[in-house]
Structures are given as structure tokens and as C-alpha cells.
Design a protein around this motif. Sequence first.
Motif, PDB file in Angstrom:
ATOM      1  N   VAL A  54      24.305 -15.241  29.137  1.00  0.00           N
ATOM      2  CA  VAL A  54      24.772 -16.715  28.754  1.00  0.00           C
ATOM      3  C   VAL A  54      23.643 -17.815  29.211  1.00  0.00           C
ATOM      4  O   VAL A  54      23.401 -18.500  28.285  1.00  0.00           O
ATOM      5  N   GLU A  55      23.107 -17.626  30.000  1.00  0.00           N
ATOM      6  CA  GLU A  55      22.148 -18.816  30.593  1.00  0.00           C
ATOM      7  C   GLU A  55      20.873 -18.557  29.577  1.00  0.00           C
ATOM      8  O   GLU A  55      20.443 -19.748  29.435  1.00  0.00           O
ATOM      9  N   SER A  56      20.239 -17.399  29.265  1.00  0.00           N
ATOM     10  CA  SER A  56      19.199 -17.242  28.540  1.00  0.00           C
ATOM     11  C   SER A  56      19.070 -16.924  27.301  1.00  0.00           C
ATOM     12  O   SER A  56      18.285 -17.140  26.303  1.00  0.00           O
ATOM     13  N   GLY A  57      20.500 -16.375  26.632  1.00  0.00           N
ATOM     14  CA  GLY A  57      20.517 -15.692  25.382  1.00  0.00           C
ATOM     15  C   GLY A  57      19.827 -14.508  25.191  1.00  0.00           C
ATOM     16  O   GLY A  57      19.882 -13.892  23.956  1.00  0.00           O
ATOM     17  N   GLN A  58      19.399 -13.885  26.390  1.00  0.00           N
ATOM     18  CA  GLN A  58      18.621 -12.734  26.008  1.00  0.00           C
ATOM     19  C   GLN A  58      19.556 -11.579  25.793  1.00  0.00           C
ATOM     20  O   GLN A  58      20.713 -11.364  26.387  1.00  0.00           O
ATOM     21  N   PRO A  59      19.079 -10.919  24.764  1.00  0.00           N
ATOM     22  CA  PRO A  59      20.176  -9.578  24.330  1.00  0.00           C
ATOM     23  C   PRO A  59      20.179  -8.767  25.529  1.00  0.00           C
ATOM     24  O   PRO A  59      19.217  -8.117  25.984  1.00  0.00           O
ATOM     25  N   VAL A  60      21.313  -8.094  25.821  1.00  0.00           N
ATOM     26  CA  VAL A  60      21.706  -7.095  26.868  1.00  0.00           C
ATOM     27  C   VAL A  60      22.154  -5.564  26.113  1.00  0.00           C
ATOM     28  O   VAL A  60      21.266  -4.583  26.380  1.00  0.00           O
ATOM     29  N   ALA A  61      22.870  -5.708  24.969  1.00  0.00           N
ATOM     30  CA  ALA A  61      23.280  -4.513  24.357  1.00  0.00           C
ATOM     31  C   ALA A  61      24.119  -4.833  23.121  1.00  0.00           C
ATOM     32  O   ALA A  61      24.595  -5.920  23.002  1.00  0.00           O
ATOM     33  N   LEU A  62      23.758  -3.977  22.376  1.00  0.00           N
ATOM     34  CA  LEU A  62      24.611  -3.841  21.050  1.00  0.00           C
ATOM     35  C   LEU A  62      25.451  -2.697  21.030  1.00  0.00           C
ATOM     36  O   LEU A  62      25.239  -1.476  21.816  1.00  0.00           O
ATOM     37  N   ALA A  63      26.683  -2.624  20.657  1.00  0.00           N
ATOM     38  CA  ALA A  63      27.581  -1.378  20.925  1.00  0.00           C
ATOM     39  C   ALA A  63      28.823  -1.388  19.704  1.00  0.00           C
ATOM     40  O   ALA A  63      28.913  -2.522  19.160  1.00  0.00           O
ATOM     41  N   LYS A  64      29.219  -0.183  19.349  1.00  0.00           N
ATOM     42  CA  LYS A  64      30.232  -0.269  18.322  1.00  0.00           C
ATOM     43  C   LYS A  64      31.319   0.952  18.988  1.00  0.00           C
ATOM     44  O   LYS A  64      30.737   1.935  19.448  1.00  0.00           O
ATOM     45  N   TYR A  65      32.481   0.452  18.818  1.00  0.00           N
ATOM     46  CA  TYR A  65      33.520   1.537  19.029  1.00  0.00           C
ATOM     47  C   TYR A  65      34.218   1.899  17.614  1.00  0.00           C
ATOM     48  O   TYR A  65      34.662   1.046  17.184  1.00  0.00           O
ATOM     49  N   GLY A  66      34.305   3.230  17.362  1.00  0.00           N
ATOM     50  CA  GLY A  66      35.039   3.589  16.035  1.00  0.00           C
ATOM     51  C   GLY A  66      36.677   3.496  16.502  1.00  0.00           C
ATOM     52  O   GLY A  66      36.718   4.061  17.743  1.00  0.00           O
ATOM     53  N   PHE A  67      37.237   3.231  15.819  1.00  0.00           N
ATOM     54  CA  PHE A  67      38.918   3.457  16.007  1.00  0.00           C
ATOM     55  C   PHE A  67      39.658   3.836  14.803  1.00  0.00           C
ATOM     56  O   PHE A  67      39.080   3.728  13.751  1.00  0.00           O
ATOM     57  N   VAL A  68      40.785   4.300  14.977  1.00  0.00           N
ATOM     58  CA  VAL A  68      41.848   4.630  13.953  1.00  0.00           C
ATOM     59  C   VAL A  68      43.177   4.312  14.545  1.00  0.00           C
ATOM     60  O   VAL A  68      43.278   3.929  15.579  1.00  0.00           O
ATOM     61  N   PHE A  69      43.989   4.249  13.673  1.00  0.00           N
ATOM     62  CA  PHE A  69      45.335   3.751  13.739  1.00  0.00           C
ATOM     63  C   PHE A  69      45.996   5.070  14.178  1.00  0.00           C
ATOM     64  O   PHE A  69      45.745   6.141  13.313  1.00  0.00           O
ATOM     65  N   PHE A  70      46.906   5.307  15.071  1.00  0.00           N
ATOM     66  CA  PHE A  70      47.416   6.614  15.772  1.00  0.00           C
ATOM     67  C   PHE A  70      48.976   6.488  15.795  1.00  0.00           C
ATOM     68  O   PHE A  70      49.368   5.345  16.531  1.00  0.00           O
TER      69      PHE A  70
END
Length: 141
Positions: A106-122
Motif C-alpha cells: 500500500v505505502e509504495s505500490g511495490q509489486p509483491v505477487a501475481l497469482a491465479k486460482y483456477g475454479f469450477v462450479f461443483f
Amino acid sequence: MARIKLSFPDDVFCFETLMQVRTTDINGANHLGNDALVSMLSEARAQFLIGYDIPESDSSGEGIIVTDLATMYQSESFFPEMLRFEVGVMDFNKYGGDFVFRVTKVESGQPVALAKYGFVFFDYLQKKVVPMPESFRSRFA
């Protein structure tokens, strides 16, 4: 083994929440542990669903299940930094798609991570994948 490279368009993110790195999130190397980040991503996904009034499961036994996770770490984070979790959905198919995340300081805007969760309806009662409800698809597609 090839490295994971994630990138998402800016306009896919439609929700954000803030979380502070806690002392219990710090690992032996004295920075945010990967296990803690995964838990924070799950919390951000849950807050996204709550924010859009989407239940993770309903009374009929249908819900959302995570199928995979990919994370690309970009920098360390430390206690007590405040992190911004931006969340979006993309890459829809008949049964689901991807929750995507951009995590920054928040303070610097520095990137920490990118991520993705695949999902399906079950269908938890029948123990099988079911088509994505049109109400979900039309809200985000």
C-alpha cells in the motif's frame, strides 16, 4: 523447469481489499511466507465473493471449488506492511475460470505477487463439476 510467468490486463480487476502482514505470517527468512500468502489470497477471494453477494456454496449443494493455483512472487514483504489485494475473474469456460490477484504494498505500490486460482462450479452432493451459472458469467464476462 520453466518459471511461471503471469500477467493480467489492468481492467480485469474489479475488487480490492487490504490486509496487514502479521507476525505469524513471517517465515524463518524473516519475510512473508508463501503459506501465509496463499491464505491471504484465499481470504481476498472470500471477501470478493462476499462483496458481490456470491455464496461459495448454496442450499442445493452447488458451489465453487478451486482446481489449481499459480503464484509469481515479485518481492519480499515484511511485518507490519499493509498489502493491497486486487481481485478479478477471467478466462471463463463452460464450468469455471480463473480468479486473478495482484498484490502490492500500500505505502509504495511495490509489486509483491501475481497469482491465479483456477475454479469450477461443483455439485457437492453429486460430487461432479457443473456448468457455470449464467448469473455468474453475465456479471463478470
